[in-house]
Design a protein around this motif. Structure first.
Motif, short mmCIF file in Angstrom:
data_model
loop_
_atom_site.label_atom_id
_atom_site.label_comp_id
_atom_site.label_asym_id
_atom_site.label_seq_id
_atom_site.Cartn_x
_atom_site.Cartn_y
_atom_site.Cartn_z
N GLU A 212 -59.74 -53.51 -114.64
CA GLU A 212 -58.41 -53.32 -115.25
C GLU A 212 -57.27 -54.27 -114.38
O GLU A 212 -56.67 -55.16 -114.60
CB GLU A 212 -57.80 -52.17 -115.54
N VAL A 213 -57.48 -53.72 -113.00
CA VAL A 213 -56.70 -54.43 -111.75
C VAL A 213 -56.96 -56.01 -111.81
O VAL A 213 -56.29 -56.81 -111.84
CB VAL A 213 -56.87 -53.63 -110.59
N LEU A 214 -58.23 -56.44 -111.91
CA LEU A 214 -58.64 -57.83 -111.72
C LEU A 214 -58.11 -58.39 -112.73
O LEU A 214 -57.79 -59.62 -112.95
CB LEU A 214 -60.30 -57.76 -111.38
N LEU A 215 -58.60 -57.90 -114.14
CA LEU A 215 -58.09 -58.53 -115.36
C LEU A 215 -56.63 -58.88 -115.26
O LEU A 215 -56.05 -59.81 -115.82
CB LEU A 215 -58.29 -57.80 -116.73
N ALA A 216 -55.70 -58.19 -114.95
CA ALA A 216 -54.27 -58.23 -114.61
C ALA A 216 -54.06 -59.24 -113.95
O ALA A 216 -53.17 -59.99 -114.07
CB ALA A 216 -53.59 -56.80 -114.26
N GLY A 217 -54.83 -59.26 -112.67
CA GLY A 217 -54.81 -60.27 -111.54
C GLY A 217 -55.04 -61.69 -112.22
O GLY A 217 -54.09 -62.79 -112.04
N VAL A 218 -56.03 -61.70 -112.98
CA VAL A 218 -56.58 -62.89 -113.27
C VAL A 218 -55.29 -63.50 -114.49
O VAL A 218 -55.04 -64.71 -114.58
CB VAL A 218 -57.73 -62.93 -114.15
N ALA A 219 -54.79 -62.50 -115.17
CA ALA A 219 -54.07 -62.97 -116.27
C ALA A 219 -52.80 -63.57 -115.71
O ALA A 219 -52.00 -64.35 -116.31
CB ALA A 219 -53.53 -61.78 -117.26
N LEU A 220 -52.40 -62.91 -114.78
CA LEU A 220 -51.21 -63.25 -113.90
C LEU A 220 -51.14 -64.84 -113.41
O LEU A 220 -50.69 -65.51 -113.74
CB LEU A 220 -50.72 -62.24 -112.77
N LEU A 221 -52.50 -64.94 -112.81
CA LEU A 221 -52.94 -66.34 -112.22
C LEU A 221 -52.78 -67.33 -113.46
O LEU A 221 -52.39 -68.40 -113.34
CB LEU A 221 -54.16 -66.26 -111.69
N LYS A 222 -53.41 -66.92 -114.58
CA LYS A 222 -53.42 -67.74 -115.72
C LYS A 222 -51.74 -68.07 -116.32
O LYS A 222 -51.68 -69.34 -116.39
CB LYS A 222 -54.08 -66.92 -116.93
N GLU A 223 -51.03 -67.37 -116.25
CA GLU A 223 -49.77 -67.30 -116.49
C GLU A 223 -49.02 -68.29 -115.62
O GLU A 223 -48.19 -69.21 -115.99
CB GLU A 223 -49.03 -66.21 -116.69
N ILE A 224 -49.00 -67.99 -114.33
CA ILE A 224 -48.43 -68.91 -113.28
C ILE A 224 -49.01 -70.37 -113.43
O ILE A 224 -48.11 -71.27 -113.31
CB ILE A 224 -49.00 -68.42 -111.83
N ASP A 225 -50.31 -70.47 -113.71
CA ASP A 225 -50.80 -71.76 -113.76
C ASP A 225 -50.48 -72.56 -115.05
O ASP A 225 -49.97 -73.64 -114.95
CB ASP A 225 -52.47 -71.86 -114.05
N ARG A 226 -49.95 -71.81 -116.23
CA ARG A 226 -49.31 -72.45 -117.36
C ARG A 226 -47.78 -72.78 -117.24
O ARG A 226 -47.57 -73.72 -117.61
CB ARG A 226 -49.48 -71.32 -118.51
N VAL A 227 -47.37 -71.82 -116.33
CA VAL A 227 -45.87 -72.39 -116.12
C VAL A 227 -45.97 -73.43 -115.10
O VAL A 227 -45.03 -74.03 -115.32
CB VAL A 227 -44.98 -71.04 -115.42
N TYR A 228 -46.51 -73.38 -114.16
CA TYR A 228 -46.71 -74.63 -113.09
C TYR A 228 -46.82 -76.01 -113.97
O TYR A 228 -46.29 -76.93 -113.60
CB TYR A 228 -47.73 -74.45 -112.19
N LYS A 229 -47.93 -75.70 -114.89
CA LYS A 229 -48.24 -77.27 -115.44
C LYS A 229 -47.11 -77.59 -116.47
O LYS A 229 -46.83 -78.89 -116.53
CB LYS A 229 -49.63 -76.87 -116.39
N GLY A 230 -46.60 -76.82 -117.19
CA GLY A 230 -45.39 -76.92 -117.97
C GLY A 230 -44.03 -77.60 -117.00
O GLY A 230 -43.45 -78.62 -117.26
#
Length: 88
Positions: free
Chosen positions: A27-45
Motif C-alpha cells: 500500500e505504501v509503495l502503491l501510494a508513492g507510485v500514484a503520487l509520482l504518476k500525478e506529479i508526472d501528469r502535472v509536470y507534463k501539463g
C-alpha cells in the motif's frame, strides 16, 4: 517484480505502516507510485502550457508585437507596488 529498498526507505515504509496510514508495504509503495504518476501528469501539463506560451511569444515577436525591456520592468514594478499596497 522484486524491489530492493535501501535501509532508510525500508524504515520509512515501516514508519508509514506503524502510523496506521497504510496496512502493508505494498500500500505504501502503491501510494508513492500514484503520487509520482500525478506529479508526472502535472509536470507534463505545465510543460505544455509553457511551451505554448513560448510559441505565442515567438509569434508575437515575428509580428513585431513586442515591448521594450524598460517598459516591461516599469510595468512589473508598478504591479509589485500595487500588490504591496493591497497587502497593507
Amino acid at each position: 517484480m522484486n524491489i530492493t529498498l535501501t535501509p532508510e526507505l525500508e524504515q520509512f515504509v515501516q514508519t508509514q505502516i506503524d502510523s496506521g496510514k497504510y496496512a502493508s508495504a505494498t500500500e505504501v509503495l502503491l501510494a508513492g507510485v500514484a503520487l509520482l504518476k500525478e506529479i508526472d501528469r502535472v509536470y507534463k501539463g505545465r510543460f505544455e502550457e509553457l511551451r505554448q506560451k513560448v510559441l505565442d511569444g515567438v509569434d508575437a515577436a515575428d509580428r513585431g508585437d513586442v515591448i521594450d525591456s524598460e517598459t516591461v520592468f516599469e510595468n512589473l514594478q508598478a504591479k509589485l507596488e500595487q500588490k504591496r499596497y493591497q497587502g497593507q
